[in-house]
Design an enzyme around this catalytic site. Sequence first.
Site, mmCIF file in Angstrom:
data_model
loop_
_atom_site.group_PDB
_atom_site.id
_atom_site.type_symbol
_atom_site.label_atom_id
_atom_site.label_comp_id
_atom_site.label_asym_id
_atom_site.label_seq_id
_atom_site.Cartn_x
_atom_site.Cartn_y
_atom_site.Cartn_z
ATOM 1 N N HIS A 91 2.415 3.791 -9.037
ATOM 2 C CA HIS A 91 2.248 2.295 -9.343
ATOM 3 C C HIS A 91 3.538 1.588 -10.030
ATOM 4 O O HIS A 91 3.867 0.703 -9.873
ATOM 5 C CB HIS A 91 0.995 2.299 -10.115
ATOM 6 C CG HIS A 91 -0.293 2.506 -9.211
ATOM 7 N ND1 HIS A 91 -0.591 2.029 -8.176
ATOM 8 C CD2 HIS A 91 -1.493 3.142 -9.490
ATOM 9 C CE1 HIS A 91 -1.714 2.338 -7.605
ATOM 10 N NE2 HIS A 91 -2.315 3.302 -8.581
ATOM 11 N N ASP A 141 0.813 -1.302 0.057
ATOM 12 C CA ASP A 141 -0.005 -0.200 -0.002
ATOM 13 C C ASP A 141 0.852 1.264 -0.094
ATOM 14 O O ASP A 141 1.919 1.228 0.269
ATOM 15 C CB ASP A 141 -0.873 0.040 1.272
ATOM 16 C CG ASP A 141 -1.830 1.105 1.233
ATOM 17 O OD1 ASP A 141 -2.359 1.116 -0.226
ATOM 18 O OD2 ASP A 141 -2.833 1.092 2.075
ATOM 19 N N LEU A 183 10.576 -20.750 -5.162
ATOM 20 C CA LEU A 183 9.387 -19.897 -4.411
ATOM 21 C C LEU A 183 8.104 -20.129 -5.001
ATOM 22 O O LEU A 183 7.913 -19.924 -6.305
ATOM 23 C CB LEU A 183 10.214 -18.471 -4.473
ATOM 24 C CG LEU A 183 9.119 -17.471 -4.283
ATOM 25 C CD1 LEU A 183 9.119 -17.379 -2.665
ATOM 26 C CD2 LEU A 183 9.513 -15.842 -4.634
HETATM 27 C C1 IPE Z 1 -5.541 -2.646 0.072
HETATM 28 O O1 IPE Z 1 -5.196 -1.309 -0.365
HETATM 29 C C2 IPE Z 1 -5.370 -3.469 -1.468
HETATM 30 C C3 IPE Z 1 -4.165 -3.806 -1.999
HETATM 31 C C4 IPE Z 1 -2.937 -3.213 -1.521
HETATM 32 C C5 IPE Z 1 -4.254 -4.465 -3.374
HETATM 33 P P1 IPE Z 1 -6.198 -0.235 -0.359
HETATM 34 O O2 IPE Z 1 -5.606 1.033 -0.695
HETATM 35 O O3 IPE Z 1 -7.020 -0.471 -1.395
HETATM 36 O O4 IPE Z 1 -6.803 -0.363 0.701
HETATM 37 P P2 IPE Z 1 -7.684 0.675 1.684
HETATM 38 O O5 IPE Z 1 -8.656 1.370 0.892
HETATM 39 O O6 IPE Z 1 -6.802 1.792 2.248
HETATM 40 O O7 IPE Z 1 -8.515 0.052 2.985
HETATM 41 C C1 IPE Z 2 -1.540 0.604 -3.579
HETATM 42 O O1 IPE Z 2 -1.286 1.640 -3.360
HETATM 43 C C2 IPE Z 2 -1.685 -0.208 -4.671
HETATM 44 C C3 IPE Z 2 -3.229 -0.830 -5.051
HETATM 45 C C4 IPE Z 2 -4.001 -0.605 -4.119
HETATM 46 C C5 IPE Z 2 -3.370 -1.090 -6.381
HETATM 47 P P1 IPE Z 2 -2.529 2.741 -3.261
HETATM 48 O O2 IPE Z 2 -3.079 3.029 -4.620
HETATM 49 O O3 IPE Z 2 -3.564 2.445 -2.494
HETATM 50 O O4 IPE Z 2 -1.739 3.866 -2.597
HETATM 51 P P2 IPE Z 2 -2.633 5.059 -1.566
HETATM 52 O O5 IPE Z 2 -3.087 4.070 -0.372
HETATM 53 O O6 IPE Z 2 -3.588 5.810 -2.412
HETATM 54 O O7 IPE Z 2 -1.528 5.903 -1.373
HETATM 55 MG MG MG Z 3 -4.298 2.550 -0.590
#
Ligand code: IPE
Ligand code: IPE
Ligand code: MG
Length: 242
Positions: free
Chosen positions: A31, A14, A125
Site C-alpha cells: 500500500h 489494484d 487537473l
Molecule cells: C477494488 O479492488 C477496490 C479498489 C481498488 C479500491 P478490490 O481488491 O477491493 O476488488 P476485488 O475484491 O478484487 O473485486
Molecule cells: C488495491 O490493492 C488497494 C485497495 C483495495 C485499497 P489490494 O489491497 O486489493 O491488493 P490485492 O488485490 O490484494 O493484491
Molecule cells: Mg485487490
Amino acid sequence: MANSIIKHVSIIMDGNGRWAKERNMPRSYGHRKGIDAVKKIINASLVRQISSLTLFAFSSENWIRPSNEVKLLMTLFRESIINNMENLHENNIKVTFIGDLDKFDRTLKKYIYTLEELTKYNSGLELNFAVNYGGKWDIINAVNKAISTQDDLANKTINKDDIEKNLSFYKNHPDLMIRTAGEHRLSNFMLWQHAYTELYFTDTLWPDFDEEDFDTAIKFFHNKTRKFGGLKSVKQIEQNEK
Ligand code: IPE
Ligand code: IPE
Ligand code: MG
C-alpha cells in the site's frame, strides 16, 4: 479511425497486496508503494493534459478487510493528504473526494475537507479520489436526491437526467478506465458512469504501474472506435456535422 480526445481517465488501482506478497513483505508495504505510483500517474496526467483523473482508493466493500489493514489504509490516506496538500495546490490541481464520507473518522474528514477547500478554485487537473465509494451507493444516492427535489412526486417519474445530474459526475464520464493486477471486473466502481467507457486491463500490479504503462493504456484508447450504439465513429459524426 482515430478517436476523439481523452478527457477523463478512471483507474482501479489494484494489486498492492500481491505486489508485497511477491516480495515476502506485509501488505502494508504494498500500500505504501502504491502511493508512489499514485504520484507518478498524477504527474503523468498533468504532463499529458488529461482534464480529469479519478482514482479508486477504497471501496464500500473494503471495510470487510481485517481491521488492522483498514486502519493502516486510513492512516495512509491521512498522511498522504498532509504530505501532498501544498504540492497539489501548487500544481493547480482541484481535488475532490467522492463516496460516502460519513463513515470516516473526524480527523480524516477534516483533512479531506481542508484539501477540497484549499484547491476548489484551481483550474488545472480535476483529481477525484473515490473513497468508501460504491457504484450502487452513487446511484441510490442520486435517486434519493432526485426524489427529494420533486415537489409533486405523485405526478412525476424520475428520468435519466434526474439521476445523472445527482451522480458523482455530471456529463463528465470516464473515456478510459484502467484496471491493474489482472482482474477483469468493475468491483462496484462507477457502474452508471462506465456505461460507454473503453475498458483497459493490465496484469501489471499497481505499485509497478508507471508512465510507460499509462501511455500503453492511452494508446489502446486511441486505437478504439467509439460509436455509442451508432454505426459511425464519434470522429466521423463530428466531421459530418461541420
Ligand atoms: C477494488 O479492488 C477496490 C479498489 C481498488 C479500491 P478490490 O481488491 O477491493 O476488488 P476485488 O475484491 O478484487 O473485486
Ligand atoms: C488495491 O490493492 C488497494 C485497495 C483495495 C485499497 P489490494 O489491497 O486489493 O491488493 P490485492 O488485490 O490484494 O493484491
Ligand atoms: Mg485487490
